[in-house]
Design an enzyme around this catalytic site. Structure first.
Site, short mmCIF file in Angstrom:
data_model
loop_
_atom_site.label_atom_id
_atom_site.label_comp_id
_atom_site.label_asym_id
_atom_site.label_seq_id
_atom_site.Cartn_x
_atom_site.Cartn_y
_atom_site.Cartn_z
N VAL A 96 16.28 -27.85 -30.28
CA VAL A 96 16.36 -28.13 -28.66
C VAL A 96 15.74 -26.70 -28.10
O VAL A 96 16.38 -25.75 -28.56
CB VAL A 96 17.42 -28.50 -27.79
CG1 VAL A 96 17.11 -28.47 -26.34
CG2 VAL A 96 17.77 -30.13 -28.30
N ALA A 145 21.42 -27.63 -24.92
CA ALA A 145 20.35 -26.49 -25.28
C ALA A 145 20.86 -25.67 -26.61
O ALA A 145 19.78 -25.37 -27.24
CB ALA A 145 19.94 -25.50 -24.20
N SER A 158 18.25 -25.04 -14.36
CA SER A 158 17.72 -26.44 -14.04
C SER A 158 16.21 -26.42 -13.46
O SER A 158 15.61 -27.07 -13.78
CB SER A 158 18.61 -26.98 -12.88
OG SER A 158 19.71 -27.61 -13.69
N HIS A 214 18.71 -33.70 -7.52
CA HIS A 214 18.50 -32.74 -8.56
C HIS A 214 17.13 -33.15 -9.38
O HIS A 214 16.32 -32.49 -9.68
CB HIS A 214 19.86 -32.74 -9.31
CG HIS A 214 19.79 -31.61 -10.43
ND1 HIS A 214 19.50 -31.87 -11.70
CD2 HIS A 214 20.10 -30.23 -10.38
CE1 HIS A 214 19.42 -30.51 -12.44
NE2 HIS A 214 19.84 -29.68 -11.61
N ASP A 270 18.03 -37.14 -16.05
CA ASP A 270 18.61 -36.19 -14.76
C ASP A 270 19.34 -37.23 -13.73
O ASP A 270 20.10 -38.21 -14.17
CB ASP A 270 17.77 -35.56 -13.99
CG ASP A 270 18.35 -34.19 -13.43
OD1 ASP A 270 18.94 -34.15 -12.57
OD2 ASP A 270 17.98 -33.22 -14.27
#
Length: 375
Positions: free
Chosen positions: A266, A261, A315, A123, A92
């Site tokens: 994943v 994703a 997120s 974040h 991140d």
């Protein structure tokens, strides 16, 4: 004319050692690209693509959460597991290592963004707090607050931007560091690639086609990387990789899960919110067709610089799933000789709950259901 920033994976080693993916970056001519594409030792070739964080939205101060409601919603508050002995990786914007939420955690930081360690965006700190943050004052924010070691790969700079090369190298780094859970709340920036091509003189239609080609190539690259991740399972158990589904949807327009994703292997995560009578509804921004879902609206977690802040986004849902994955990894340790990533994924799927949702929630929007911690 050379194509900038093409990447490839090197060959897998012999069966006696875990396969180690290798990412190379080079300027290649069209002929070079053709030759590499035919090379059986090269798993995939793709242009470097811009990446950005799944931009969260703030919460009005008058309605901001005063407790991390997601902890109880995924039943982490009643679980006998706390993530002890499980190494997690957060890819991140870095982390505010001085925040009280991370006291007692060994934080191994690696900067892939070129902007230096630390988190001047906030974040990454928020996401890490939800996964393994310690209590701040009397407020619990972390799902797996027994995690003792975390790998913090800074793949996004202080403005929240990065590129696919950084992400691929960070995944490789996290695997080499022994991560059992890898969490990514980021997305590949298709519009940004189009805009960059137009600024370089490409006609809009061709720029869009070029971006589509890059998007497809990077998805293939991710699929190849995940195949190598899965190949490690026989040697060390592998890793569970979790990523946000994306925030592009609107009430009248549904967008499907974005990469990373969308890559094979994943776990894609959608976001839910509290509706009337404490029922759960899928957040209007949450991309459709995720595998599982978790709380992603009005989520309270660590704020870079100190204190707590509530944010919205897939997120915020993703670290809930990463934390629950760490709990399941710990729970399985006592029952099998070596925990394998597929076993953890299977438990995440089989324990996902579909009760408690408001009427009318589409199964395609919530996936297999709400992730649930081991009892």
């Amino acid at each position: 004319m050379p194509a900038p920033g093409l990447e490839s994976f090197g060959p897998s080693p012999g069966v006696t050692t875990p396969p180690e993916p290798r990412v190379d970056v080079a300027d290649l001519s069209p002929r070079d690209i053709r030759d590499l594409s035919r090379d059986p030792e090269v798993a995939a070739v793709a242009p470097v693509m811009p990446v950005q964080l799944m931009k969260p939205s703030g919460v009005d101060a008058t309605t901001a959460a005063t407790s991390a409601w997601g902890i109880a919603t995924v039943k982490a508050d009643t679980s006998s597991c706390d993530g002890t002995g499980v190494v997690v990786a957060v890819l991140d914007t870095g982390i505010d290592a001085s925040h009280p939420a991370f006291q007692g955690v060994e934080l191994v930081q690696q900067d892939f963004s070129g902007s230096g360690d630390g988190d001047r965006n906030g974040h990454g700190t928020h996401c890490a707090g939800t996964i393994f943050g310690r209590d701040v004052g009397s407020t619990r924010i972390g799902v797996a607050r027994g995690v003792r070691k975390a790998l913090i790969g800074k793949v996004l700079n202080d403005r929240g931007g990065g590129d696919s090369d950084s992400v691929f190298r960070a995944i490789q780094w996290a695997l080499a560091g022994g991560a059992r859970v890898i969490s990514m709340s980021l997305g590949f920036d298709f519009p940004g690639f189009v805009e960059r091509s137009i600024s370089q003189g490409w006609p809009a239609a061709l720029a869009t086609s070029r971006a589509l080609e890059a998007y497809r190539g990077n998805l293939r690259m991710l699929d190849a990387l995940m195949a190598m991740v899965n190949a490690r399972v026989a040697f060390d158990g592998g890793a569970v990789v979790v990523a946000a589904s994306g925030n592009e949807s609107q009430p009248q327009f549904k967008i499907s899960v974005a990469i990373p994703a969308a890559a094979q292997g994943v776990i894609s995560v959608g976001a839910v919110e509290r509706a009337a009578n404490n029922a759960l509804a899928v957040a209007s921004f949450s991309n459709t067709l995720p595998e599982v879902c978790a709380p992603g609206v009005n989520v309270l977690s660590a704020k870079a610089g100190g204190g707590l802040v509530a944010l919205n986004g897939t997120s915020m849902a993703t670290p809930h799933v990463a934390g629950v994955a760490a709990l399941w990894w710990q729970a399985l340790k006592g029952s099998v000789p070596m925990v394998r990533a597929q076993q953890v994924v299977a438990r995440l799927s089989s324990s996902a709950r579909t009760d408690g949702f408001a009427s009318g929630v589409d199964a395609a929007d919530r996936g297999m259901g709400l992730v649930t911690a081991p009892p």
